[in-house]
Design an enzyme around this catalytic site. Structure first.
Site, PDB file in Angstrom:
ATOM      1  N   CYS A  31       0.810  -1.222   0.000  1.00  0.00           N
ATOM      2  CA  CYS A  31       0.000   0.000   0.000  1.00  0.00           C
ATOM      3  C   CYS A  31       0.839   1.266   0.000  1.00  0.00           C
ATOM      4  CB  CYS A  31      -0.971  -0.037   1.171  1.00  0.00           C
ATOM      5  SG  CYS A  31      -2.131  -1.421   1.007  1.00  0.00           S
TER       6      CYS A  31
ATOM      7  N   HIS B 181      -9.536   2.929   1.071  1.00  0.00           N
ATOM      8  CA  HIS B 181      -8.108   2.642   0.875  1.00  0.00           C
ATOM      9  C   HIS B 181      -7.931   1.983  -0.491  1.00  0.00           C
ATOM     10  CE1 HIS B 181      -4.054   1.663   1.294  1.00  0.00           C
ATOM     11  NE2 HIS B 181      -4.043   0.961   2.411  1.00  0.00           N
TER      12      HIS B 181
ATOM     13  N   LYS C 258      -8.857   8.904   3.566  1.00  0.00           N
ATOM     14  CA  LYS C 258      -9.383   7.545   3.372  1.00  0.00           C
ATOM     15  C   LYS C 258     -10.770   7.375   3.981  1.00  0.00           C
ATOM     16  CE  LYS C 258      -5.052   4.995   2.701  1.00  0.00           C
ATOM     17  NZ  LYS C 258      -3.986   5.993   2.962  1.00  0.00           N
TER      18      LYS C 258
ATOM     19  N   HIS D 104      -1.365   8.331   6.270  1.00  0.00           N
ATOM     20  CA  HIS D 104      -1.836   7.060   5.698  1.00  0.00           C
ATOM     21  C   HIS D 104      -3.230   6.788   6.269  1.00  0.00           C
ATOM     22  CE1 HIS D 104      -1.457   3.259   3.708  1.00  0.00           C
ATOM     23  NE2 HIS D 104      -1.497   2.552   4.836  1.00  0.00           N
TER      24      HIS D 104
ATOM     25  N   GLU E 157       1.113   5.448  13.428  1.00  0.00           N
ATOM     26  CA  GLU E 157       1.417   6.644  12.636  1.00  0.00           C
ATOM     27  C   GLU E 157       1.532   7.887  13.527  1.00  0.00           C
ATOM     28  OE1 GLU E 157      -1.337   7.086   9.411  1.00  0.00           O
ATOM     29  OE2 GLU E 157       0.067   8.317   8.272  1.00  0.00           O
TER      30      GLU E 157
ATOM     31  N   PHE F 210       1.845  -3.793   3.813  1.00  0.00           N
ATOM     32  CA  PHE F 210       2.311  -5.153   4.098  1.00  0.00           C
ATOM     33  C   PHE F 210       3.817  -5.256   3.842  1.00  0.00           C
ATOM     34  CE2 PHE F 210      -1.739  -7.826   3.040  1.00  0.00           C
ATOM     35  CZ  PHE F 210      -2.374  -7.274   4.125  1.00  0.00           C
TER      36      PHE F 210
END
Lengths: 401, 371
Positions: free
Chosen positions: A161, A329, A324, A292, A303, A388
């Site tokens: 991502c 996402h 998001k 993010h 974060e 990931f």
């Protein structure tokens, strides 16, 4: 030659293109207007059957662009429709004449995670052997290069991502290194049952609204789309008389080396990426952070910690938001869409809200932009991505001189 | 500043480990089986006992392609004299080249949710089927905390991975970079590529496919010297390109690579081709580098292993540059492309040009020289 603080080639942004669930197909300005208005596009899925699952919400591309794509494109070619549209918009916006010769020193970096998987679904379902067009992820970038006469580096990256953010950063590096004068970089991904089922199996999808940084946040919703930036050496942009949106001032990628699917709980990898990107940009702080902000419990806390680590003196003074909650996402596209967000924030001196953020979380205690867009002077922005495999990426844009 | 390859590792149908691999290569030993039901010849990695080769149990359920990559990387690091557990992980990067990734896991994951619904969807299969799983596993296994990238594409992406890894080292973002590519045979890819006519061109009609992984460690020559290590080969230049015509791409990258290394065609002693089925590579090399010795592409012995095959070729090319005439003399007659004599020219010039064609008219070219 225009050089930056590090005596390297200055890299600037000269074109933007986007396809997202917000006003899809109507261009960057329409997207931005909707983003500042805080419009939520997360809703029950139409393109995939979520009936067997306990969660049903996605942010889907609909409207006129979807019908245009749907007319000619099958389910498995949606991502290509998205990237073709966003790419064309970015190229047109930049005014670069790729087919007239500017493609000789131009390249592409496309970030994607599961682009071809919908095509793969068809193959696996049929049990047949016909390899669908678009099955290979690299086919998208390669085809764009051929269509536009691009002769420089053409790369497809899949950094989970963080792909969209890394694509832009890597493209900037190619320009700095002198491998190209101009790069079109971004990301694209489309919804698929494969992706929905996968994130569902990980327990990452919310049954509620997407609520980044909220005490009651419970997960993410998948989205889709594509975005591209035309970036080039400042010298090249000036020679063309191009409109310069911003400078790509810093970028870094850093791995967690901690876990295959979950982030480092203390955000060390992301903090490392931020620190290196800031150092490259020669900045100690920024005016806005596009987080993010997936809305998952671990990501948002990690974060927040990473931002505090990277900005020991100013973390609480920097407006932070995550779009998001509005558009879900979109994995490989997310970083590129958020890069567009950052540049528009700088251009319009406004930052979008984190919609659905209602209840404060003591573990997420930064200056999140809640409720509605905020007007703020923005000369420097930071865009963050994680994914990931312990991927982390940070991009810094500054106002061009 | 020079960028050097200081370690190589390989898992291949020719053998697990560089010694076995090079030995089989120099003898020209094909591992391709005869005709099989699906109409292709296959070369599989034999005797791969991951638990023994890589005792770290965290990866025992990783996809085979990831396991191949981990074992190849372990050898490359050892070859480079590196113990990353004692190294600052933030100064190490990893760049992976991937063509299909863990396609078997993808298929199994899809089968699970499509036949059994949400309960049949395995989170392990899903997370390990993501294309950056190799890079993630390598980062996790070795504590690599610098840049981590996964490049996607056909055989040429192996060259792109080396190019980007070298760039990370050159501009000082990392001290060293691990570049790895892996591929695992899967019936779906074999069936699909047969349909598309993407195969090997060793003169026989039946296509051939292989698998495995290759790995190299790239660092600055001064860094290697400080560690007391001699580079196996210097990476003189790298070029990649895609144009509407493969021949143009191939010519373009050869010319770019020569220019980047400040060399002329006469300076190139040996050439390794990727082994593209239409032999465009051979035609371009025959035209541009008529006097260079051509060495057998690994593909002729193990089939199309996509970007993993490219890294295997790079392992061979690095060996040829390092060993020079000794390696060349060891190569049997069957290990040269027919009609092109083996010479000992490599030892005189010690420069090898390494050319790869992709499947969608992409091309990549590397020039190695003695470090």
């Amino acid at each position: 030659m225009d050089l930056d603080k590090n005596n390297q080639r200055q890299v600037v942004v000269t074109g933007l293109g986007i396809v997202s669930p917000l006003e899809s197909g109507h261009g960057v300005d329409a997207f931005w207007k909707a983003a500042l208005a805080g419009r939520n596009t997360v809703a029950p899925a139409g393109i995939i059957d979520t009936e067997p699952y306990v969660t049903h919400a996605v942010a889907e591309i609909k409207g006129s662009f979807a019908s245009e794509a749907g007319k000619d494109r099958l389910y498995e070619r949606r991502w290509q429709a998205f990237i073709e549209h966003a790419f064309a918009e970015a190229v047109a916006d930049s005014g670069v004449a790729l087919k007239a010769g500017d493609g000789q020193r131009a390249g592409i970096v496309l970030g994607t995670v599961l682009a071809g998987v919908a095509a793969g679904e068809k193959l696996w379902r049929s049990g047949g052997t016909e390899l669908p067009v678009g099955y290979r992820l690299s086919s998208g970038a390669t085809q764009l290069a051929k269509d536009y006469g691009i002769k420089g580096p053409v790369l497809t990256i899949s950094n989970a991502c963080a792909s969209g953010t890394d694509a832009i950063g890597m493209a900037a590096r190619y320009i700095v290194a002198g491998r190209a004068d101009l790069m079109i970089a971004g990301g694209g991904d489309a919804l698929s049952e494969f992706a929905f089922s996968g994130f569902s199996s990980l327990g990452a999808l919310t049954k509620d609204l997407v609520r980044p940084f909220d005490k009651d946040r419970s997960g993410l919703a998948l989205g889709e789309g594509a975005a591209f930036l035309v970036i080039e050496s400042k010298t090249s942009a000036k020679a063309r008389g191009a409109c310069i949106y911003a400078e790509v001032a810093g970028y870094s990628s850093a791995a967690d080396a901690n876990h295959m699917t979950g982030p480092d709980r203390d955000g060390r990898g992301l903090a490392s990426a931020i620190g290196k990107a800031l150092k490259e940009a020669g900045l100690a702080r920024v005016d806005y952070i596009s987080a993010h902000g997936t809305g998952t419990p671990f990501n948002d806390q990690m974060e927040t910690l990473a931002i505090k680590t990277a900005f020991p003196d100013s973390a609480f003074d920097i407006p932070v938001s995550s779009i998001k909650s509005m558009i879900g996402h979109s994995f490989g596209a997310a970083g590129a869409i958020e890069a567009v967000t950052c540049i528009k924030a700088m251009e319009t001196s406004s930052v979008p809200p984190t919609v659905n953020l209602e209840t404060d979380d003591p573990a997420c205690d930064l200056d999140y932009v809640k409720g509605q867009a905020r007007e703020v002077s923005v000369d420097s922005v930071l865009s963050l991505s994680a994914g990931f495999g312990g991927q982390n990426a940070a991009l810094v844009f500054t106002r061009a001189d | 500043m020079s960028i050097v390859i200081t370690g190589t590792g390989v898992v291949s149908p020719l053998g697990i480990g560089k010694d076995a691999f090079i030995r089989a290569f120099t003898r020209g030993e094909s591992r391709l089986t005869g005709a099989v039901d699906i109409g292709a010849r296959l070369a599989r990695v034999a005797g791969f006992d991951f638990g023994t080769l890589f005792p770290d149990r965290r990866f025992r359920r990783a996809a085979v392609v990831t396991q191949y990559a981990l074992v190849a990387a372990a050898e490359a690091l050892k070859d480079a004299g590196l113990d990353l557990s004692t190294y600052d992980g933030k100064r190490v990067g990893v760049v992976c080249g991937v063509t299909h990734g863990a396609l078997g896991y993808s298929c199994d994951f899809h089968k699970g949710f499509s036949t059994e619904g949400p309960l049949g969807a395995s989170p392990v299969l899903f997370s390990d089927s993501v294309l950056n799983a190799l890079a993630g596993a390598l980062s996790l296994a070795y504590g690599i905390k610098g840049p981590s990238h996964t490049l996607i594409g056909g055989p040429d992406v192996g060259v792109q991975a080396v190019e980007y890894g070298a760039e990370l080292v050159r501009d000082g973002r990392v001290d060293l970079c691990l570049v790895v590519a892996g591929e695992a045979l899967h019936e779906r890819t074999v069936e699909a590529y047969i349909k598309l006519g993407i195969a090997t061109g060793d003169g026989e009609a039946m296509p051939a496919y292989g698998e495995g992984a290759g790995a190299v460690v790239i660092e600055r020559d001064v860094g290697a010297k400080e560690r007391g290590i001699t580079g196996l080969a210097e990476l003189a230049s790298v070029a990649t390109m895609v144009t509407p015509a493969l021949e143009d791409s191939l010519r373009g990258v050869v010319e770019q690579a020569l220019s980047g290394a400040d060399l002329s065609s006469a300076d190139i002693a040996g050439v390794m081709l990727g082994g593209g089925s239409d032999d465009f590579e051979g035609c371009v090399v025959g035209d541009l580098l008529p006097d260079a010795t051509r060495f057998l592409p690994v593909k002729e012995l193990v089939g199309e292993a996509f970007c993993a095959g490219t890294l295997m070729n790079l392992v061979v090319a690095t060996h040829l540059v390092y060993e020079g005439a000794r390696a060349v003399e060891g190569i049997g007659a069957g290990a040269a492309i027919e009609g092109v004599p083996i010479s000992t020219g490599v030892d005189q010039e010690q420069r090898i040009l390494f050319l790869v064609a992709g499947h969608r008219k992409e091309a990549g070219c590397l020039i190695l020289k003695r470090a």
